[in-house]
Design a protein around this motif. Structure first.
Motif, PDB file in Angstrom:
ATOM      1  N   PHE A 126      -1.377   1.416  -3.928  1.00 23.60           N
ATOM      2  CA  PHE A 126       0.075   1.558  -4.053  1.00 23.60           C
ATOM      3  C   PHE A 126       0.517   2.478  -5.187  1.00 23.60           C
ATOM      4  CE2 PHE A 126      -0.098  -2.772  -1.904  1.00 23.60           C
ATOM      5  CZ  PHE A 126       0.046  -2.221  -0.636  1.00 23.60           C
ATOM      6  N   LEU A 129       0.573   6.296  -4.114  1.00 23.46           N
ATOM      7  CA  LEU A 129       1.443   6.782  -3.050  1.00 23.46           C
ATOM      8  C   LEU A 129       2.570   7.652  -3.595  1.00 23.46           C
ATOM      9  CD1 LEU A 129       1.909   3.473  -1.039  1.00 23.46           C
ATOM     10  CD2 LEU A 129       0.529   5.442  -0.341  1.00 23.46           C
ATOM     11  N   ASP A 131       6.413   8.785  -3.811  1.00 23.68           N
ATOM     12  CA  ASP A 131       7.605   7.942  -3.761  1.00 23.68           C
ATOM     13  C   ASP A 131       8.182   7.835  -2.358  1.00 23.68           C
ATOM     14  OD1 ASP A 131       7.408   7.416  -6.437  1.00 23.68           O
ATOM     15  OD2 ASP A 131       8.869   8.931  -7.049  1.00 23.68           O
ATOM     16  N   LYS A 134       6.390   4.937  -0.340  1.00 24.83           N
ATOM     17  CA  LYS A 134       6.215   3.587  -0.872  1.00 24.83           C
ATOM     18  C   LYS A 134       6.974   2.520  -0.089  1.00 24.83           C
ATOM     19  CE  LYS A 134       4.957   4.911  -5.568  1.00 24.83           C
ATOM     20  NZ  LYS A 134       5.315   4.870  -7.006  1.00 24.83           N
ATOM     21  N   ALA A 157       3.426  -2.689   0.351  1.00 25.34           N
ATOM     22  CA  ALA A 157       3.641  -2.101  -0.973  1.00 25.34           C
ATOM     23  C   ALA A 157       4.757  -2.869  -1.679  1.00 25.34           C
ATOM     24  CB  ALA A 157       4.018  -0.627  -0.836  1.00 25.34           C
ATOM     25  N   GLU A 159       7.328  -1.891  -3.039  1.00 25.97           N
ATOM     26  CA  GLU A 159       8.642  -1.321  -2.723  1.00 25.97           C
ATOM     27  C   GLU A 159       9.027  -1.498  -1.257  1.00 25.97           C
ATOM     28  OE1 GLU A 159       6.714   0.781  -6.126  1.00 25.97           O
ATOM     29  OE2 GLU A 159       6.113   0.309  -4.060  1.00 25.97           O
TER      30      GLU A 159
END
Length: 202
Positions: A126, A129, A131, A134, A157, A159
């Motif tokens: 994670f 990754l 942005d 995510k 993830a 997020e």
């Protein structure tokens, strides 16, 4: 919730070719991609052998063989391979230098709705990754061979909303698999952690 019809498998090695078969058996259209020409050449042959094993064991009907294989294609160019994907399954080497490069290419070329599911066995991917990925990424950790072992560990993830893991859970449960959803990333997941504990006791 994203409907999964088109799946791209990035990495056509030991796990990648097996995951291509899993998704094709689940009636997805599958594109396999790998930077290795040798892997790309051998993967369809390995898939055919694995499928014949399932047919011999009675898990798949012989009459379904051609249709399953017809749902799998290969494409060496990653940008093209992920261009129509609803789901990108990353099964490349467990290398902290390689994975971010792959994720960056996927982020640039895959559709905005496409989900990413990494088959990583121990890395927390994670933080690696981009942005832009995510919120639609997770881990779907399979055991080898994935077309025989039904267990799959799922975690989204930090997020990502719950719909990401739920989409994966529903997809794989619909294929007859046994998904287990984790609240957060845990190195080793279920079986590997149990195996390590048993090994210490032994």
């Amino acid at each position: 919730m994203t409907k999964i019809h088109n799946v791209t498998i990035v990495g056509a090695g030991l796990m990648g070719h097996g995951l291509a078969l899993v998704h094709a058996l689940g009636e997805c259209r599958v594109v396999m991609q790998d930077i290795s020409a040798a892997q790309m050449d051998s993967a369809p042959k390995l898939i055919a052998v694995a499928l014949d094993t399932l047919i011999d064991g009675g898990a798949v009907k012989a009459g379904e063989r051609d249709a399953v294989l017809a749902r799998i294609s290969t494409e060496p160019d990653l940008t093209i391979a992920v261009g129509n994907a609803d789901l990108v399954v990353e099964a490349v080497a467990e290398d902290i230098e390689i994975k971010p490069l792959v994720y960056s290419q996927i982020a640039e070329a895959a559709p905005d709705h496409a989900l990413l599911a990494s088959n990583t066995s121990h890395l927390d991917i994670f933080p690696l990754l981009p942005d832009t990925l995510k919120a639609r990424s997770g881990i779907a950790h399979w055991y080898t061979p994935p077309y025989i072992i039904d267990l799959v560990d799922l975690v989204g993830a930090p997020e990502a909303g719950p719909e990401v893991v739920e989409t994966l859970r529903a997809l794989y449960a619909g294929m007859g698999k046994k998904p287990i959803v984790f609240a957060k990333f845990a190195p080793g997941y279920v079986a590997n952690r149990l195996q390590a504990a048993l090994g210490l006791e032994i």
